[in-house]
Design a protein around this motif. Structure first.
Motif, PDB file in Angstrom:
ATOM      1  N   ARG A 198       0.859  -1.180   0.000  1.00  0.00           N
ATOM      2  CA  ARG A 198       0.000   0.000   0.000  1.00  0.00           C
ATOM      3  C   ARG A 198       0.895   1.230   0.000  1.00  0.00           C
ATOM      4  NH1 ARG A 198      -4.861   1.695   4.267  1.00  0.00           N
ATOM      5  NH2 ARG A 198      -5.767   3.300   2.916  1.00  0.00           N
ATOM      6  N   PRO A 199       0.679   2.172  -0.905  1.00  0.00           N
ATOM      7  CA  PRO A 199       1.575   3.332  -0.966  1.00  0.00           C
ATOM      8  C   PRO A 199       1.571   4.109   0.348  1.00  0.00           C
ATOM      9  CG  PRO A 199       0.170   3.239  -2.903  1.00  0.00           C
ATOM     10  CD  PRO A 199      -0.366   2.222  -1.948  1.00  0.00           C
ATOM     11  N   ALA A 200       2.719   4.704   0.642  1.00  0.00           N
ATOM     12  CA  ALA A 200       2.799   5.593   1.789  1.00  0.00           C
ATOM     13  C   ALA A 200       1.988   6.840   1.501  1.00  0.00           C
ATOM     14  CB  ALA A 200       4.259   5.942   2.074  1.00  0.00           C
ATOM     15  N   ARG A 201       1.778   7.617   2.534  1.00  0.00           N
ATOM     16  CA  ARG A 201       1.018   8.857   2.362  1.00  0.00           C
ATOM     17  C   ARG A 201       1.742   9.779   1.397  1.00  0.00           C
ATOM     18  NH1 ARG A 201       0.569   7.858   7.930  1.00  0.00           N
ATOM     19  NH2 ARG A 201      -1.589   7.418   8.604  1.00  0.00           N
ATOM     20  N   ALA A 202       0.985  10.659   0.767  1.00  0.00           N
ATOM     21  CA  ALA A 202       1.542  11.595  -0.193  1.00  0.00           C
ATOM     22  C   ALA A 202       2.705  12.363   0.436  1.00  0.00           C
ATOM     23  CB  ALA A 202       0.475  12.586  -0.660  1.00  0.00           C
ATOM     24  N   GLY A 203       3.812  12.402  -0.332  1.00  0.00           N
ATOM     25  CA  GLY A 203       4.983  13.117   0.160  1.00  0.00           C
ATOM     26  C   GLY A 203       5.905  12.276   0.983  1.00  0.00           C
ATOM     27  N   GLU A 205       6.341   8.728   0.204  1.00  0.00           N
ATOM     28  CA  GLU A 205       6.484   7.451  -0.489  1.00  0.00           C
ATOM     29  C   GLU A 205       7.897   6.909  -0.381  1.00  0.00           C
ATOM     30  OE1 GLU A 205       5.550   4.095  -2.597  1.00  0.00           O
ATOM     31  OE2 GLU A 205       4.253   5.565  -1.663  1.00  0.00           O
ATOM     32  N   GLY A 206       8.863   7.752  -0.387  1.00  0.00           N
ATOM     33  CA  GLY A 206      10.242   7.304  -0.368  1.00  0.00           C
ATOM     34  C   GLY A 206      10.678   6.745   0.958  1.00  0.00           C
ATOM     35  N   THR A 207       9.881   6.910   2.019  1.00  0.00           N
ATOM     36  CA  THR A 207      10.279   6.463   3.346  1.00  0.00           C
ATOM     37  C   THR A 207       9.700   5.116   3.738  1.00  0.00           C
ATOM     38  OG1 THR A 207       8.427   7.556   4.450  1.00  0.00           O
ATOM     39  CG2 THR A 207      10.428   8.852   4.103  1.00  0.00           C
ATOM     40  N   ALA A 208       8.847   4.537   2.871  1.00  0.00           N
ATOM     41  CA  ALA A 208       8.174   3.276   3.214  1.00  0.00           C
ATOM     42  C   ALA A 208       9.142   2.107   3.221  1.00  0.00           C
ATOM     43  CB  ALA A 208       7.043   3.006   2.210  1.00  0.00           C
TER      44      ALA A 208
END
Length: 208
Positions: A198-203, A205-208
């Motif tokens: 599931r994508p991370a919250r907007a802004g 994404e790179g930290t998931a």
């Protein structure tokens, strides 16, 4: 009556078997499962293994409305119907992973509502999940000796060539390049899984 040493060996063997049932966790960026929800899982060995290796495991009956849960790190399903798959996505925390096991049916027609691994992959993409990937578990989930990407025909052929094979294994190994080229390996695989995030919250994404 078993001695203390025999009891320890038996417990260690049971732990090893449970660990092997969850070898797919090493496909995740971090193999620690964390908080896990099992949705409609009909495999007691899988549930027991998850309880051993997850920090918190919630078992949910498929096709029912569930009470609100804390966001889950991993959601596990087996042969889910489309509605069940869609209902399970909101259980995931942003950045959490969904793992779906799919039992193949060979040349038989799928029961109503059932999807192949390829069908589940497409459904998860439509539901907004990313990093969708399919894997072959050989020879099956319970006694899995190798996990290889469904889209990598050479890896499948090489992995099966190194194992003692029955007729179906030899056939899959021989046809793997053609099946992969036609995107059909995910249709005929006897035991396959689909993993998606599931994508991370907007802004973020790179930290998931």
């Amino acid at each position: 009556m078993l001695s203390e040493e025999q009891e320890l060996l038996r417990d260690n063997d049971a732990l090893l078997q449970a660990s092997r049932r969850l070898d797919w966790r090493f496909l995740l960026p971090k193999p620690e499962l964390g908080r896990v929800a099992c949705v409609g899982v009909d495999d007691p060995a899988l549930v027991d293994a998850l309880r051993l290796f997850g920090s918190e495991v919630t078992v949910l009956e498929g096709g029912r409305q569930w009470e609100e849960l804390a966001p889950q790190d991993v959601v596990v399903l087996r042969n889910p119907a489309g509605a069940e798959l869609a209902a399970a996505v909101p259980l995931l925390r942003p950045g959490g992973w969904m793992y779906v096991e799919v039992d193949g049916v060979g040349g038989r027609r799928l029961p109503e509502g059932r999807r192949t691994a390829r069908g589940h992959s497409a459904a998860l993409r439509r539901l907004g999940l990313v990093e969708v990937q399919g894997h072959l578990h050989w020879p099956d989930f319970r006694s899995c000796a190798v996990i290889v990407p469904l889209g990598d025909a050479l890896a499948v052929r090489f992995a099966l060539a190194r194992r003692r094979q029955n007729g179906s294994a030899r056939l899959v190994a021989r046809l793997a390049p053609l099946l992969a080229a036609c995107n059909l390996l995910a249709v005929v695989a006897p035991s396959a899984s689909v993993l998606a995030r599931r994508p991370a919250r907007a802004g973020k994404e790179g930290t998931a």
